[in-house]
Design an enzyme around this catalytic site. Sequence first.
Site, mmCIF file in Angstrom:
data_model
loop_
_atom_site.group_PDB
_atom_site.id
_atom_site.type_symbol
_atom_site.label_atom_id
_atom_site.label_comp_id
_atom_site.label_asym_id
_atom_site.label_seq_id
_atom_site.Cartn_x
_atom_site.Cartn_y
_atom_site.Cartn_z
ATOM 1 N N SER A 18 -10.452 -6.486 -7.124
ATOM 2 C CA SER A 18 -10.056 -7.663 -7.891
ATOM 3 C C SER A 18 -10.044 -8.922 -7.034
ATOM 4 C CB SER A 18 -8.688 -7.439 -8.523
ATOM 5 O OG SER A 18 -7.714 -7.144 -7.541
ATOM 6 N N LYS A 122 -3.090 -7.608 3.040
ATOM 7 C CA LYS A 122 -1.706 -7.889 3.395
ATOM 8 C C LYS A 122 -0.992 -6.566 3.657
ATOM 9 C CE LYS A 122 -1.561 -11.947 0.332
ATOM 10 N NZ LYS A 122 -0.910 -12.586 -0.837
ATOM 11 N N SER A 152 -0.831 -15.657 -4.879
ATOM 12 C CA SER A 152 -2.035 -15.626 -5.713
ATOM 13 C C SER A 152 -2.201 -14.272 -6.380
ATOM 14 C CB SER A 152 -3.267 -15.917 -4.851
ATOM 15 O OG SER A 152 -3.279 -15.087 -3.701
ATOM 16 N N LYS A 205 6.700 -9.531 2.184
ATOM 17 C CA LYS A 205 7.069 -9.972 0.824
ATOM 18 C C LYS A 205 6.802 -8.874 -0.197
ATOM 19 C CE LYS A 205 2.705 -10.685 -0.757
ATOM 20 N NZ LYS A 205 2.093 -10.294 -2.053
ATOM 21 N N ASP A 258 4.727 -16.927 -1.516
ATOM 22 C CA ASP A 258 4.206 -15.613 -1.887
ATOM 23 C C ASP A 258 5.336 -14.667 -2.273
ATOM 24 O OD1 ASP A 258 2.132 -13.896 -2.381
ATOM 25 O OD2 ASP A 258 1.478 -13.710 -0.302
ATOM 26 N N SER A 268 2.697 -8.661 -10.788
ATOM 27 C CA SER A 268 2.982 -8.075 -9.479
ATOM 28 C C SER A 268 3.089 -6.557 -9.559
ATOM 29 C CB SER A 268 4.290 -8.654 -8.931
ATOM 30 O OG SER A 268 4.707 -7.947 -7.782
ATOM 31 N N ASN A 270 3.805 -4.652 -6.964
ATOM 32 C CA ASN A 270 4.953 -4.230 -6.158
ATOM 33 C C ASN A 270 6.240 -4.314 -6.971
ATOM 34 O OD1 ASN A 270 3.872 -3.851 -3.249
ATOM 35 N ND2 ASN A 270 2.904 -5.740 -3.953
#
Length: 349
Positions: A18, A122, A152, A205, A258, A268, A270
């Site tokens: 993505s 990340k 983002s 994060k 972020d 999100s 996460n």
Amino acid sequence: MNQPIPPGLRIAVLGAGSWGTALAAAASRRHPTVLWARDPAQAADMAARHENTRYLPGIALPQALTLSADLDATLRSLKQDGASSLIILGVPVAGLAATCAELARRLPALGLQDTPIVWTCKGFEADTARLPHEIVRQAFPGAIGGVLSGPSFAREVAQGLPVALTVASDHAGLRSATTQALHGAALRVYASDDLTGVEVGGALKNVIAVACGIGDGLALGTNARAALITRGLAEMTRFGVALGARAETFAGLTGLGDLVLTATGELSRNRRVGLEIGAGRKLADILASGITAEGVRCARAARDRARALNVELPITEAVCAVLFEGVAPMTAVSALLARNARDEHASDG
């Protein structure tokens, strides 16, 4: 209408997930861009449909974007017209070392050994607790490298919605090339030389977002979420400074920005994992359903590296206890609440 394509820069994006697809779409509106997919069937489908039905269904890709499953041909495209070149790696942390080792082998043979390489992953590597720039430097010691990060969601970038990112590198030329590649219209790129700070913010994060999701799943309220975000930011900053980052980096896009997005945004993954955990589902069942989250993959590595530095990460410790040690979510929350009172800016969290 597409903006005119400025001369002088050619871009190869490696990885058609993505995020790689979204960045390739953005770059192709301004520069000749090739998106490489490891799976030939996926590349052929994307070329035929001008859509990434696997990762970004329903979003049309620019006609100017070239798709390929031939890595050598993709890299050779960077040499056309004597243009400057940039490689964007849209691969996860788990695949970064192998990809960089492959580039270290191929680029010199093509005369492209000085091509700037910017990665977007990340997290900390699960087995070694290395940050992405440490992985790159070992796999490809001569690479001119940097990271592109910030608040983002790929789907919104692919849709052309406004976003602000940070490119961090020791190399001014890489920062300039990345800005030239992507800055414009709804996409803004800011520059930094704090590579470690940007990467720590992008990694930790995700872990804090899992914690916020757990809190929301337990219906602890928005006060609790605000507390987790704020103390999570302090945790990120403390860890980053111990690794050599600058504290002010964490007040910017790749820290606070972020963190807020990932801890509160509906897209999100996460936060979604945390929500499911808070609602009583088991981690194995959540992952088996197809939800993937970098915060789950890197939480233990972050905790272990912080322990080696004698840096306290109480929220990260609590997340690891819930995810991997069988501690009930409410028990972990109670342990956080039972911590002794301290100065808000104390160095021990």
